[in-house]
Scaffold this motif. Structure first.
Motif, short mmCIF file in Angstrom:
data_model
loop_
_atom_site.label_atom_id
_atom_site.label_comp_id
_atom_site.label_asym_id
_atom_site.label_seq_id
_atom_site.Cartn_x
_atom_site.Cartn_y
_atom_site.Cartn_z
N SER A 50 38.28 44.25 35.30
CA SER A 50 38.72 42.93 34.84
C SER A 50 37.50 42.12 34.41
O SER A 50 36.40 42.29 34.95
CB SER A 50 39.47 42.19 35.95
OG SER A 50 38.64 42.00 37.09
N PRO A 53 36.41 38.01 38.20
CA PRO A 53 36.93 38.35 39.53
C PRO A 53 38.33 37.77 39.69
O PRO A 53 38.66 36.72 39.12
CB PRO A 53 35.94 37.67 40.48
CG PRO A 53 34.73 37.37 39.66
CD PRO A 53 35.20 37.16 38.26
N LEU A 54 39.15 38.44 40.47
CA LEU A 54 40.49 37.95 40.72
C LEU A 54 40.46 36.86 41.78
O LEU A 54 39.61 36.86 42.67
CB LEU A 54 41.39 39.09 41.21
CG LEU A 54 41.57 40.29 40.27
CD1 LEU A 54 42.55 41.28 40.89
CD2 LEU A 54 42.05 39.84 38.90
N LEU A 79 40.15 47.91 43.40
CA LEU A 79 39.29 46.74 43.37
C LEU A 79 37.85 47.15 43.66
O LEU A 79 37.60 48.16 44.33
CB LEU A 79 39.73 45.71 44.41
CG LEU A 79 41.11 45.07 44.24
CD1 LEU A 79 41.49 44.29 45.49
CD2 LEU A 79 41.14 44.16 43.02
N THR A 80 36.91 46.36 43.18
CA THR A 80 35.51 46.58 43.49
C THR A 80 34.81 45.24 43.70
O THR A 80 35.12 44.25 43.03
CB THR A 80 34.80 47.37 42.38
OG1 THR A 80 33.44 47.60 42.78
CG2 THR A 80 34.79 46.62 41.05
N SER A 104 33.97 49.62 46.87
CA SER A 104 35.03 49.85 45.89
C SER A 104 36.18 50.60 46.56
O SER A 104 35.95 51.49 47.39
CB SER A 104 34.50 50.66 44.69
OG SER A 104 33.46 49.97 44.03
N TYR A 182 44.68 41.23 45.92
CA TYR A 182 44.27 41.21 47.32
C TYR A 182 44.82 39.97 48.00
O TYR A 182 44.93 38.90 47.40
CB TYR A 182 42.76 41.32 47.48
CG TYR A 182 41.96 40.12 47.05
CD1 TYR A 182 41.58 39.13 47.96
CD2 TYR A 182 41.55 39.96 45.73
CE1 TYR A 182 40.82 38.03 47.57
CE2 TYR A 182 40.80 38.88 45.33
CZ TYR A 182 40.44 37.91 46.25
OH TYR A 182 39.70 36.82 45.86
N MET A 192 44.20 45.03 50.20
CA MET A 192 44.50 45.35 48.81
C MET A 192 45.91 45.88 48.70
O MET A 192 46.34 46.72 49.49
CB MET A 192 43.52 46.39 48.26
CG MET A 192 43.73 46.70 46.78
SD MET A 192 42.55 47.90 46.12
CE MET A 192 43.28 49.44 46.69
N LEU A 214 35.92 39.88 43.75
CA LEU A 214 36.54 41.20 43.66
C LEU A 214 37.12 41.39 42.27
O LEU A 214 37.96 40.60 41.82
CB LEU A 214 37.63 41.35 44.73
CG LEU A 214 37.14 41.33 46.18
CD1 LEU A 214 38.32 41.26 47.14
CD2 LEU A 214 36.27 42.55 46.49
N TYR A 215 36.68 42.43 41.59
CA TYR A 215 37.15 42.75 40.24
C TYR A 215 38.18 43.87 40.30
O TYR A 215 38.09 44.78 41.13
CB TYR A 215 35.98 43.22 39.37
CG TYR A 215 34.91 42.20 39.09
CD1 TYR A 215 34.88 41.51 37.89
CD2 TYR A 215 33.91 41.93 40.03
CE1 TYR A 215 33.89 40.56 37.62
CE2 TYR A 215 32.93 40.99 39.78
CZ TYR A 215 32.91 40.32 38.57
OH TYR A 215 31.93 39.39 38.31
N ALA A 216 39.16 43.80 39.40
CA ALA A 216 40.13 44.89 39.29
C ALA A 216 39.46 46.09 38.63
O ALA A 216 38.59 45.96 37.77
CB ALA A 216 41.34 44.46 38.46
#
Length: 273
Positions: A50, A53-54, A79-80, A104, A182, A192, A214-216
């Motif tokens: 993504s 970040p979410l 997610l990472t 991750s 998340y 998650m 946190l990135y997808a």
């Protein structure tokens, strides 16, 4: 890097559109809008992230647009906490390469990923899937409207409609919609969740660092050729959405909408959305 600021369940404001990060695997091509990722060759080097970040409870949702025969394996998602822009190189695979880098959490989406309902669950599931919201851990509330993909009405589309209604459509099928999010917990960690065609699969990983961005992660792997980001509007369902859900609830098949005494525009919305 600033940590996400929203609290779970508080996504009543309109968030910026979700997009793919410009950093991605070597075999990936993004469209100009950054919402469609296509793997051009081979079966690997399709890892995407993504762009931002979410936020807690924000879903990163994609629809499978194209499949490619001849490969074994399907879409992978997770997610990472790694910043994609800081990576020296994007790993060839999300599993195990990215996961082995640490921080991750990625899972393969399989044909049998959906929960199998028992006979006693069918009425409960029908009511659950007709609800306008998907609720996760009593804290996250997402409008269900965009979470389930729709086939275009055609000669055999009634078969697909029956599969969608029972949530039995294979998660790796074309038009299937898969999302990741998340949900923070009181101890400062997060769970998650992977959502497939409007159904929460439950916590896929626990103990994620909710204080970190946190990135997808979307790995356009093997038989999954192309995916498209689906935008989700948070807050109360629109009057248009509520009207459409009410109409669809009382028809056998979408093609029956043509016989209703409704404006053409409303018919089109009910059939295709």
């Amino acid at each position: 890097m600033a940590a996400p600021a929203a609290a779970p369940g508080s996504l009543h404001r309109q968030l910026p559109p979700t997009r793919f990060h410009p950093v991605h695997g070597a075999n990936v091509c993004l469209d100009p809008s950054g919402t469609r990722a296509t793997r051009l060759e081979s079966f690997a080097n399709g890892v995407c992230f993504s762009r931002e970040p979410l936020e807690p409870g924000q879903i990163f949702l994609v629809e499978i647009e194209e499949k490619e025969l001849g490969w074994c394996g399907h879409l992978r998602m997770g997610l990472t906490a790694l910043d994609p822009g800081a990576l020296e190189a994007v790993p060839e695979y999300s599993l195990p390469d990215l996961v082995n880098m640490g921080h991750s959490w990625v899972f393969a989406i399989t044909r049998n990923h959906n929960r199998v309902a028992t006979e006693g669950d069918r009425h409960r599931d029908r009511d659950l899937l007709s609800s306008p919201y998907l609720c996760i851990e009593e804290a996250v509330k997402i409008p269900r409207d965009k979470l389930v993909g729709r086939s275009r009405p055609g000669r055999y589309s009634h078969l697909l409609d029956d599969l969608y209604k029972t949530n039995a459509l294979p998660p790796t099928a074309r038009k299937s919609r898969i999302g990741v999010l998340y949900a923070p917990r009181p101890d400062g960690t997060a769970d998650m969740h992977i959502v497939i065609n409007g159904e929460d699969m439950g916590p896929s990983a626990r103990g994620l660092p909710a204080s970190r961005p946190l990135y997808a992660v979307v790995d356009v792997f093997a038989s999954t050729k192309s995916v498209r980001v689906i935008q989700v509007e948070y807050g109360f369902p629109s009057l248009q959405t509520l009207c459409r859900l009410a109409i669809q609830k009382h028809i056998v098949h979408r093609l029956a909408i043509d016989g209703l005494d409704l404006p053409p525009l409303l018919k089109n919305i009910c059939k295709y959305e």
